[in-house]
Design a protein around this motif. Structure first.
Motif, mmCIF file in Angstrom:
data_model
loop_
_atom_site.group_PDB
_atom_site.id
_atom_site.type_symbol
_atom_site.label_atom_id
_atom_site.label_comp_id
_atom_site.label_asym_id
_atom_site.label_seq_id
_atom_site.Cartn_x
_atom_site.Cartn_y
_atom_site.Cartn_z
ATOM 1 N N PHE A 1 -5.836 -7.168 4.765
ATOM 2 C CA PHE A 1 -6.689 -8.184 4.153
ATOM 3 C C PHE A 1 -8.024 -8.253 4.883
ATOM 4 O O PHE A 1 -8.091 -8.099 6.107
ATOM 5 N N VAL A 2 -9.078 -8.527 4.128
ATOM 6 C CA VAL A 2 -10.425 -8.569 4.676
ATOM 7 C C VAL A 2 -10.570 -9.798 5.578
ATOM 8 O O VAL A 2 -10.074 -10.878 5.264
ATOM 9 N N ASN A 3 -11.236 -9.599 6.707
ATOM 10 C CA ASN A 3 -11.497 -10.684 7.672
ATOM 11 C C ASN A 3 -10.213 -11.358 8.142
ATOM 12 O O ASN A 3 -10.182 -12.568 8.384
ATOM 13 N N SER A 4 -9.161 -10.582 8.250
ATOM 14 C CA SER A 4 -7.890 -11.126 8.716
ATOM 15 C C SER A 4 -7.059 -10.001 9.294
ATOM 16 O O SER A 4 -7.202 -8.837 8.916
ATOM 17 N N SER A 5 -6.181 -10.372 10.215
ATOM 18 C CA SER A 5 -5.281 -9.384 10.802
ATOM 19 C C SER A 5 -3.966 -9.301 10.043
ATOM 20 O O SER A 5 -3.073 -8.547 10.437
ATOM 21 N N ASP A 6 -3.850 -10.071 8.967
ATOM 22 C CA ASP A 6 -2.610 -10.070 8.188
ATOM 23 C C ASP A 6 -2.486 -8.782 7.380
ATOM 24 O O ASP A 6 -3.477 -8.210 6.920
ATOM 25 N N VAL A 7 -1.260 -8.343 7.216
ATOM 26 C CA VAL A 7 -0.956 -7.175 6.399
ATOM 27 C C VAL A 7 0.208 -7.530 5.481
ATOM 28 O O VAL A 7 0.973 -8.455 5.754
ATOM 29 N N LYS A 8 0.313 -6.780 4.398
ATOM 30 C CA LYS A 8 1.408 -6.985 3.453
ATOM 31 C C LYS A 8 2.064 -5.642 3.166
ATOM 32 O O LYS A 8 1.391 -4.686 2.775
ATOM 33 N N ILE A 9 3.372 -5.566 3.369
ATOM 34 C CA ILE A 9 4.120 -4.351 3.035
ATOM 35 C C ILE A 9 4.332 -4.328 1.523
ATOM 36 O O ILE A 9 4.917 -5.245 0.947
ATOM 37 N N LEU A 10 3.858 -3.268 0.879
ATOM 38 C CA LEU A 10 3.949 -3.155 -0.574
ATOM 39 C C LEU A 10 5.175 -2.368 -1.009
ATOM 40 O O LEU A 10 5.945 -2.829 -1.856
ATOM 41 N N THR A 11 5.343 -1.182 -0.440
ATOM 42 C CA THR A 11 6.470 -0.327 -0.821
ATOM 43 C C THR A 11 7.047 0.350 0.418
ATOM 44 O O THR A 11 6.332 0.572 1.398
ATOM 45 N N ILE A 12 8.331 0.632 0.349
ATOM 46 C CA ILE A 12 9.013 1.434 1.360
ATOM 47 C C ILE A 12 9.677 2.596 0.629
ATOM 48 O O ILE A 12 10.576 2.386 -0.186
ATOM 49 N N ASN A 13 9.181 3.800 0.895
ATOM 50 C CA ASN A 13 9.576 4.977 0.117
ATOM 51 C C ASN A 13 9.289 4.687 -1.357
ATOM 52 O O ASN A 13 8.184 4.334 -1.708
ATOM 53 N N SER A 14 10.273 4.799 -2.222
ATOM 54 C CA SER A 14 10.034 4.571 -3.652
ATOM 55 C C SER A 14 10.441 3.175 -4.105
ATOM 56 O O SER A 14 10.450 2.896 -5.305
ATOM 57 N N SER A 15 10.752 2.295 -3.163
ATOM 58 C CA SER A 15 11.171 0.931 -3.496
ATOM 59 C C SER A 15 9.992 -0.029 -3.320
ATOM 60 O O SER A 15 9.317 0.006 -2.290
ATOM 61 N N THR A 16 9.777 -0.883 -4.329
ATOM 62 C CA THR A 16 8.731 -1.896 -4.251
ATOM 63 C C THR A 16 9.244 -3.075 -3.444
ATOM 64 O O THR A 16 10.299 -3.634 -3.741
ATOM 65 N N PHE A 17 8.480 -3.468 -2.424
ATOM 66 C CA PHE A 17 8.933 -4.475 -1.465
ATOM 67 C C PHE A 17 8.434 -5.870 -1.821
ATOM 68 O O PHE A 17 8.937 -6.856 -1.304
ATOM 69 N N VAL A 18 7.421 -5.974 -2.697
ATOM 70 C CA VAL A 18 6.846 -7.267 -3.066
ATOM 71 C C VAL A 18 7.270 -7.632 -4.484
ATOM 72 O O VAL A 18 7.785 -6.799 -5.240
#
Length: 311
Positions: free
Chosen positions: A111-128
């Motif tokens: 994310f812009v201007n932040s140290s936060d991250v979001k895990i979207l996918t792990i291999n072929s599985s959608t995590f969100v």
């Protein structure tokens, strides 16, 4: 206490002592084996150094002066920190060429201007929960692709492809999202209506505009009549003319069946629709000359006179 009971207790104590001795011997043996393994490890990676004594390993040979063991690193991908451009409402494709097989890949958004991250996918599985994100791999699992469907302007940012390998490395992609939209010339957005008389030609001209230039040429620009795509199913002499960022739909003669909603749908821009209304042409009688009117009046008077006489 009887003699037999004392013998039993003495035997139990002896068994306990023997068990303790055996346990101590096993621990001592394991310690020697691990110590030998450590010596063999040092001999393997530091063949030029003599095997140090137990109490002098870290005194005579500090860690900072040792040579680190060489790890067979995989060749890291050359493509990194790439920039991908997409337009709102279209599909964004981010590729991660890992050049490796049988590895785990994690797509992460920063994310812009932040140290936060979001895990979207792990291999072929959608995590969100947002199912617009989809990860897939091709070419023997060496290329991992992140698909973002129906891209929004909020999807812009830095994406990281984490490759879980030895060593672990990451590939970064910067996504820019711009807005582009289709527009049918001669109509107003929100109340797009085109009225034509039956028998007159219909021409709908669609162009692409956007906030970022140059706008890439779309893969396609389809015309829909209602819910039916008509580019390859035109009737009544209709035809489509295409340009780089424009397309025309032309009917030589407007017929009642041509009325309805028409949509211009480009591959990289928001669609635009217009309602076509085919009007029946009014029949207008040609104006009569003064001489014709006089003759008509005389004929009416004569007819009226004949009727009166007969009565």
């Amino acid at each position: 206490m009887t003699r037999s009971s004392s013998k039993i207790q003495h035997g139990m104590i002896c068994c306990t002592q023997i068990a303790i001795v055996i346990l101590l011997l096993m621990i001592l043996n394991e310690f020697r084996l691990s110590e030998g393994a450590g010596d063999s490890y040092l001999k393997r990676y530091y063949p030029d150094e003599p095997t140090p004594n137990k109490t002098r390993i870290f005194v005579q040979h500090p860690t900072k002066h040792r040579k680190k063991p060489q790890i067979n690193k995989q060749v890291l991908p050359k493509e990194n920190n790439t920039i991908v451009t997409a337009f709102a409402g279209t599909n964004a494709i981010l590729k991660c060429n890992v050049e490796l097989s049988n590895v785990s890949v994690i797509w992460v958004k920063h994310f812009v201007n932040s140290s936060d991250v979001k895990i979207l996918t792990i291999n072929s599985s959608t995590f969100v929960e947002d199912k617009r994100y989809l990860a897939s791999n091709t070419r023997n699992e060496k290329i991992w692709t992140l698909h973002i469907r129906y891209t929004k302007t909020s999807d812009a940012g830095l994406y990281e492809c984490q490759v879980c390998n030895s060593p672990t490395f990451s590939i970064y992609t910067q996504l820019h999202v711009y807005e582009a939209w289709a527009e049918i010339i001669g109509t107003k957005f929100g109340s797009a209506v085109r009225k034509v008389d039956e028998g007159d030609p219909i021409r709908l001209s669609c162009i692409i505009n956007g906030t970022h230039h140059p706008i890439p040429r779309p893969t396609y620009m389809f015309w829909y009549h209602g819910n039916r795509m008509i580019n390859y199913d035109l009737k009544d002499g209709a035809f489509v003319r295409e340009g780089r960022l424009a397309t025309d739909l032309i009917f030589p003669r407007a017929l009642p069946q041509h009325a309805g909603n028409y949509s211009c749908v480009p591959s990289n821009a928001k669609q635009y629709s217009v309602l076509v209304i085919v009007q029946y042409r009014e029949l207008i009688m040609p104006p009569e000359s003064s001489g014709s009117l006089k003759e008509y009046s005389i004929a009416v008077l004569l007819l009226y006179y004949v009727v009166i006489i007969q009565m």
